[in-house]
Design an enzyme around this catalytic site. Structure first.
Site, mmCIF file in Angstrom:
data_model
loop_
_atom_site.group_PDB
_atom_site.id
_atom_site.type_symbol
_atom_site.label_atom_id
_atom_site.label_comp_id
_atom_site.label_asym_id
_atom_site.label_seq_id
_atom_site.Cartn_x
_atom_site.Cartn_y
_atom_site.Cartn_z
ATOM 1 C CE LYS A 176 -2.954 -13.815 9.563
ATOM 2 N NZ LYS A 176 -1.596 -13.875 9.074
ATOM 3 C CE LYS A 244 -4.596 -7.054 13.103
ATOM 4 N NZ LYS A 244 -4.473 -7.006 11.663
HETATM 5 N N1 LIG Z 1 3.477 -7.700 8.111
HETATM 6 C C1 LIG Z 1 3.263 -9.002 8.088
HETATM 7 O O1 LIG Z 1 4.192 -9.811 8.221
HETATM 8 C C2 LIG Z 1 1.855 -9.539 7.869
HETATM 9 C C3 LIG Z 1 1.706 -10.895 7.596
HETATM 10 C C4 LIG Z 1 0.422 -11.401 7.374
HETATM 11 C C5 LIG Z 1 -0.676 -10.555 7.459
HETATM 12 N N2 LIG Z 1 -0.501 -9.240 7.767
HETATM 13 C C6 LIG Z 1 -1.703 -8.383 7.839
HETATM 14 O O2 LIG Z 1 -1.742 -7.561 6.684
HETATM 15 C C7 LIG Z 1 -2.320 -6.297 7.003
HETATM 16 C C8 LIG Z 1 -1.336 -5.188 6.597
HETATM 17 O O3 LIG Z 1 -0.109 -5.386 7.290
HETATM 18 P P1 LIG Z 1 1.206 -4.530 6.927
HETATM 19 O O4 LIG Z 1 2.315 -5.152 7.698
HETATM 20 O O5 LIG Z 1 1.321 -4.351 5.461
HETATM 21 O O6 LIG Z 1 0.823 -3.115 7.618
HETATM 22 P P2 LIG Z 1 1.385 -1.671 7.270
HETATM 23 O O7 LIG Z 1 2.748 -1.704 6.712
HETATM 24 O O8 LIG Z 1 1.111 -0.839 8.493
HETATM 25 O O9 LIG Z 1 0.399 -1.176 6.088
HETATM 26 C C9 LIG Z 1 -0.947 -0.867 6.307
HETATM 27 C C10 LIG Z 1 -1.489 -0.152 5.082
HETATM 28 O O10 LIG Z 1 -2.852 0.170 5.307
HETATM 29 C C11 LIG Z 1 -3.044 1.590 5.153
HETATM 30 N N3 LIG Z 1 -4.091 1.993 6.112
HETATM 31 C C12 LIG Z 1 -4.183 1.649 7.425
HETATM 32 N N4 LIG Z 1 -5.291 2.176 7.953
HETATM 33 C C13 LIG Z 1 -5.925 2.853 6.974
HETATM 34 C C14 LIG Z 1 -7.144 3.596 6.898
HETATM 35 N N5 LIG Z 1 -7.937 3.745 7.961
HETATM 36 N N6 LIG Z 1 -7.469 4.144 5.707
HETATM 37 C C15 LIG Z 1 -6.669 3.995 4.631
HETATM 38 N N7 LIG Z 1 -5.516 3.301 4.640
HETATM 39 C C16 LIG Z 1 -5.157 2.738 5.792
HETATM 40 C C17 LIG Z 1 -1.700 2.209 5.451
HETATM 41 O O11 LIG Z 1 -1.606 3.476 4.861
HETATM 42 P P3 LIG Z 1 -0.325 4.417 5.123
HETATM 43 O O12 LIG Z 1 0.741 3.921 4.170
HETATM 44 O O13 LIG Z 1 -0.788 5.781 4.816
HETATM 45 O O14 LIG Z 1 0.039 4.232 6.568
HETATM 46 C C18 LIG Z 1 -0.780 1.180 4.793
HETATM 47 O O15 LIG Z 1 -0.737 1.340 3.401
HETATM 48 C C19 LIG Z 1 -2.661 -6.329 8.486
HETATM 49 O O16 LIG Z 1 -4.012 -6.679 8.661
HETATM 50 C C20 LIG Z 1 -1.738 -7.415 9.026
HETATM 51 O O17 LIG Z 1 -2.253 -8.024 10.191
HETATM 52 C C21 LIG Z 1 0.745 -8.698 7.951
#
Ligand SMILES: NC(=O)c1ccc[n+]([C@@H]2O[C@H](COP(=O)([O-])OP(=O)(O)OC[C@H]3O[C@@H](n4cnc5c(N)ncnc54)[C@H](OP(=O)(O)O)[C@@H]3O)[C@@H](O)[C@H]2O)c1
Length: 311
Positions: A176, A244
């Site tokens: 990744k 990040k």
């Molecule tokens: N967005 C993209 O296009 C994409 C593409 C590929 C990979 N990713 C990866 O996928 C992951 C998630 O991305 P995302 O875009 O879905 O992020 P996001 O919308 O910010 O969602 C993060 C989720 O994790 C929860 N969370 C974060 N910290 C936490 C903790 N300490 N304890 C419990 N729950 C926690 C959040 O809870 P809350 O709802 O309460 O905030 C939320 O449900 C990341 O590692 C990112 O790098 C993202």
């Protein structure tokens, strides 16, 4: 002999990526138990047919496989090993599949801790963005034991189209991070080409149309360039999120004395955007850092070619 595929599935982390991925598991017929740190994610999935649990521990107790897709390394560590974490719900046959993008070293440390309790772990980060999550077409790169990966294949197929087994624990995260090197440098290449065309008096949209049909083609040219040319800097993937991931890349490179001069430059240019208050912008804002250096305005020329739907 690879054992029985997981039937009862848990899902933790119902954010931008997690919600549509969890919905696809429900659509595929998996009974789903969910937990999220805040309410909106839970409500969305309960409405779609999932059961709610009151902690990661409770999710683990009720599941054969628990999927997490959280933020960074410390978040996965906390949900896995912290108070009322997945490890407290350990039972025979439990697999934790972490689909977040985190440090390979942290992934290995969690897998080692789990091994003391019999819990299996896969690192299975994804590429394909929110649209790939909605469409169930993510690319999934997995690390861990191969037989555990094969056991979980049907589950992963409900969320992704391309599943690649990469090797032992942490290998999925390493792949990744390689993906993020390519994504970052393709973004830079596209941005430089746009600025060069504008400064040299050629309509950047004309340049994009020609170049993306040939050997210079990239996802960035198909998906990000049209958005830049129509002045759309709303995020698919945000600048701070890319930073990040690039920090994880450069940390990994540093550990192995691997020079990555191109990636380091992209990281610095994104830092300039963050200093300009553009951390929440989409990563296509990289072009703005180059426009500033060159005193150029890419958007001032001509019309935008069409974008592909996915980003
Ligand atoms: N967005 C993209 O296009 C994409 C593409 C590929 C990979 N990713 C990866 O996928 C992951 C998630 O991305 P995302 O875009 O879905 O992020 P996001 O919308 O910010 O969602 C993060 C989720 O994790 C929860 N969370 C974060 N910290 C936490 C903790 N300490 N304890 C419990 N729950 C926690 C959040 O809870 P809350 O709802 O309460 O905030 C939320 O449900 C990341 O590692 C990112 O790098 C993202």
């Amino acid at each position: 002999m690879i054992g029985k595929p997981p039937e009862r599935v848990g899902f933790i982390g119902l954010g931008i990526m997690g919600r549509p991925m969890a919905r696809n598991l429900l659509k595929a017929g998996y009974p789903l138990t969910v937990w999220n740190r805040s309410r909106p994610g839970i409500d969305a999935l309960v409405q779609a047919g999932a059961q709610e649990a009151d902690s990661p521990r409770a999710v683990a107790e009720q599941s054969d496989a628990v999927i997490t897709i959280l933020g960074d390394s410390t978040d996965t560590e906390q949900v896995a090993l912290g108070e009322r974490g997945i490890i407290e719900g350990a039972h025979q046959g439990l697999v934790h599949i972490d689909m977040s993008t985190i440090s390979p070293a942290v992934t290995r440390a969690i897998a080692e801790r789990y091994a003391e309790t019999g819990v299996e772990m896969l690192d299975a980060p994804v590429s394909g963005g929110e649209q790939g999550a909605i469409d169930g077409t993510l690319s999934i790169m997995a690390g861990g034991k191969e037989d555990v990966f094969e056991r979980c294949r049907p589950l992963l197929e409900a969320m992704g189209k391309t599943l690649v087994y990469c090797g032992p624990h942490g290998s999925g995260q390493v792949v990744k991070l390689c993906n993020q090197v390519v994504v970052g440098l393709n973004n830079l290449a596209m941005s430089e080409a746009l600025v060069l065309a504008a400064k040299a008096g050629v309509d950047p949209a004309t340049m994009v149309e020609a170049v993306r049909a040939g050997a210079g083609s990239s996802w960035a040219l198909h998906n990000l360039a049209p958005r830049i040319l129509s002045g759309d800097f709303t995020p698919g993937f945000k600048v701070w999120q890319q930073q990040k991931d690039l920090r994880l890349v450069l940390e990994l490179a540093d550990q192995g004395h691997t020079p990555l001069p191109g990636t380091a430059l992209v990281h610095q240019l994104f830092a300039a955007l963050e200093a300009d208050g553009l951390g929440e912008a989409g990563t296509q804002a990289l072009v703005k850092a180059l426009e500033k250096l060159a005193n150029a305005d890419v958007g001032a020329h001509g019309s935008a070619p069409s974008a592909n739907a996915a980003h």
